[in-house]
Design a protein around this motif. Structure first.
Motif, short mmCIF file in Angstrom:
data_model
loop_
_atom_site.label_atom_id
_atom_site.label_comp_id
_atom_site.label_asym_id
_atom_site.label_seq_id
_atom_site.Cartn_x
_atom_site.Cartn_y
_atom_site.Cartn_z
N ARG A 41 0.46 -7.51 10.75
CA ARG A 41 0.41 -6.56 11.86
C ARG A 41 0.95 -5.24 11.36
O ARG A 41 2.15 -5.02 11.31
N ALA A 42 0.03 -4.37 10.96
CA ALA A 42 0.43 -3.08 10.42
C ALA A 42 -0.59 -2.03 10.83
O ALA A 42 -1.72 -2.35 11.18
N GLU A 43 -0.18 -0.81 10.83
CA GLU A 43 -1.10 0.31 10.99
C GLU A 43 -1.19 0.99 9.64
O GLU A 43 -0.20 1.52 9.14
N ILE A 44 -2.38 0.95 9.06
CA ILE A 44 -2.58 1.50 7.73
C ILE A 44 -3.56 2.66 7.85
O ILE A 44 -4.73 2.44 8.17
N LEU A 45 -3.10 3.85 7.63
CA LEU A 45 -3.88 5.09 7.60
C LEU A 45 -4.37 5.57 8.95
O LEU A 45 -4.42 6.76 9.18
N PHE A 46 -4.79 4.69 9.86
CA PHE A 46 -5.33 5.12 11.14
C PHE A 46 -4.65 4.37 12.27
O PHE A 46 -4.21 3.23 12.09
N THR A 47 -4.62 4.96 13.44
CA THR A 47 -4.03 4.31 14.60
C THR A 47 -4.78 3.04 14.93
O THR A 47 -6.01 3.03 14.97
N ALA A 60 -8.56 -4.10 4.96
CA ALA A 60 -7.72 -2.93 4.72
C ALA A 60 -7.02 -3.04 3.37
O ALA A 60 -6.92 -2.05 2.63
N LEU A 61 -6.56 -4.25 3.03
CA LEU A 61 -5.94 -4.45 1.72
C LEU A 61 -6.95 -4.21 0.60
O LEU A 61 -6.63 -3.60 -0.43
N LEU A 62 -8.18 -4.67 0.79
CA LEU A 62 -9.23 -4.45 -0.20
C LEU A 62 -9.51 -2.95 -0.36
O LEU A 62 -9.68 -2.46 -1.48
N CYS A 63 -9.51 -2.22 0.74
CA CYS A 63 -9.72 -0.77 0.67
C CYS A 63 -8.60 -0.08 -0.12
O CYS A 63 -8.88 0.80 -0.94
N VAL A 64 -7.36 -0.47 0.12
CA VAL A 64 -6.24 0.13 -0.61
C VAL A 64 -6.34 -0.22 -2.09
O VAL A 64 -6.13 0.64 -2.96
N PHE A 65 -6.69 -1.48 -2.41
CA PHE A 65 -6.85 -1.90 -3.80
C PHE A 65 -7.94 -1.06 -4.49
O PHE A 65 -7.74 -0.55 -5.60
N LEU A 66 -9.08 -0.90 -3.83
CA LEU A 66 -10.18 -0.14 -4.43
C LEU A 66 -9.85 1.34 -4.58
O LEU A 66 -10.23 1.96 -5.58
N MET A 67 -9.12 1.90 -3.62
CA MET A 67 -8.71 3.31 -3.77
C MET A 67 -7.80 3.48 -4.98
O MET A 67 -7.97 4.43 -5.75
N LEU A 106 -4.09 9.19 -0.18
CA LEU A 106 -4.39 8.13 0.78
C LEU A 106 -3.68 6.83 0.43
O LEU A 106 -3.18 6.13 1.33
N VAL A 107 -3.61 6.50 -0.85
CA VAL A 107 -2.87 5.31 -1.27
C VAL A 107 -1.39 5.48 -0.92
O VAL A 107 -0.74 4.57 -0.40
N MET A 108 -0.86 6.67 -1.17
CA MET A 108 0.55 6.93 -0.85
C MET A 108 0.79 6.82 0.66
O MET A 108 1.79 6.22 1.09
N LEU A 109 -0.12 7.33 1.46
CA LEU A 109 0.05 7.23 2.91
C LEU A 109 -0.06 5.78 3.38
O LEU A 109 0.63 5.37 4.32
N ALA A 110 -0.92 4.99 2.74
CA ALA A 110 -1.00 3.57 3.08
C ALA A 110 0.31 2.87 2.75
O ALA A 110 0.76 2.00 3.49
N LEU A 111 0.94 3.26 1.65
CA LEU A 111 2.23 2.67 1.29
C LEU A 111 3.31 3.00 2.30
O LEU A 111 4.29 2.25 2.43
N VAL A 121 -0.89 -4.80 -3.24
CA VAL A 121 -2.29 -4.54 -3.64
C VAL A 121 -2.45 -3.13 -4.21
O VAL A 121 -3.29 -2.92 -5.09
N ALA A 122 -1.65 -2.17 -3.78
CA ALA A 122 -1.71 -0.83 -4.37
C ALA A 122 -1.24 -0.87 -5.82
O ALA A 122 -1.89 -0.31 -6.71
N VAL A 123 -0.14 -1.55 -6.07
CA VAL A 123 0.36 -1.69 -7.44
C VAL A 123 -0.64 -2.47 -8.28
O VAL A 123 -0.93 -2.11 -9.43
N ALA A 124 -1.21 -3.53 -7.72
CA ALA A 124 -2.21 -4.32 -8.45
C ALA A 124 -3.45 -3.49 -8.76
O ALA A 124 -4.01 -3.59 -9.85
N GLY A 125 -3.89 -2.67 -7.83
CA GLY A 125 -5.04 -1.81 -8.07
C GLY A 125 -4.80 -0.84 -9.20
O GLY A 125 -5.66 -0.62 -10.07
#
Length: 148
Positions: A41-47, A60-67, A106-111, A121-125
């Protein structure tokens, strides 16, 4: 008057109403995490994204990984060919670096959601991107120069 503690005056009524969220409209109370937490349960990038849906959270995790992966690709990939038009190559270089910075932000804002799976997933990406695009594991082996 000496020795008396003076308290500041209370804020005007309109400011007080806006502070507690009752100024004309009702606001949804949001709890923003300021420490790392586990959960989907998180808000990532958008409301309200990804919401309460577990499948959307995985997306959403896949999007952060790909970014993060694309950031590493752009950082270490060769975009320009030698002998290109100088003006065109500068324009392409500017656009590619702008895209890299935008994705990195965008990755930083997701973090900043402080969600542990998003962090992982950001670190793994970045790590996978660094391995494939900056490492020599899949590049031609350059033999060491010979000394005579």
């Amino acid at each position: 008057m000496e020795g008396m503690l003076m308290t500041p005056p209370p804020p005007p009524p309109s400011a007080a109403a806006s502070m507690n969220g009752t100024a004309g409209m009702r606001h949804r109370k949001m709890m923003m995490h300021m420490t790392f937490y586990w959960g989907n349960r998180a808000e990532i990038l958008f409301t309200s994204w990804p919401g309460d849906n577990a499948a959307m959270f995985v997306f959403a995790l896949l999007c952060v990984f790909l970014m993060a992966l694309v950031v590493e690709y752009i950082s270490h990939g060769r975009v320009l060919k030698p002998g290109s038009n100088r003006l065109a190559s500068r324009l392409v270089q500017t656009l590619v670096l702008t895209l890299r910075i935008a994705l990195a932000y965008l990755v930083m804002l997701a973090l900043m959601s402080f969600n542990v799976p998003v962090f992982l997933v950001a670190v793994a990406g970045h790590a996978v991107g660094l391995f494939f695009f900056a490492g020599r594991a899949f590049h031609e082996f350059d033999p060491p120069p010979t000394t005579c």
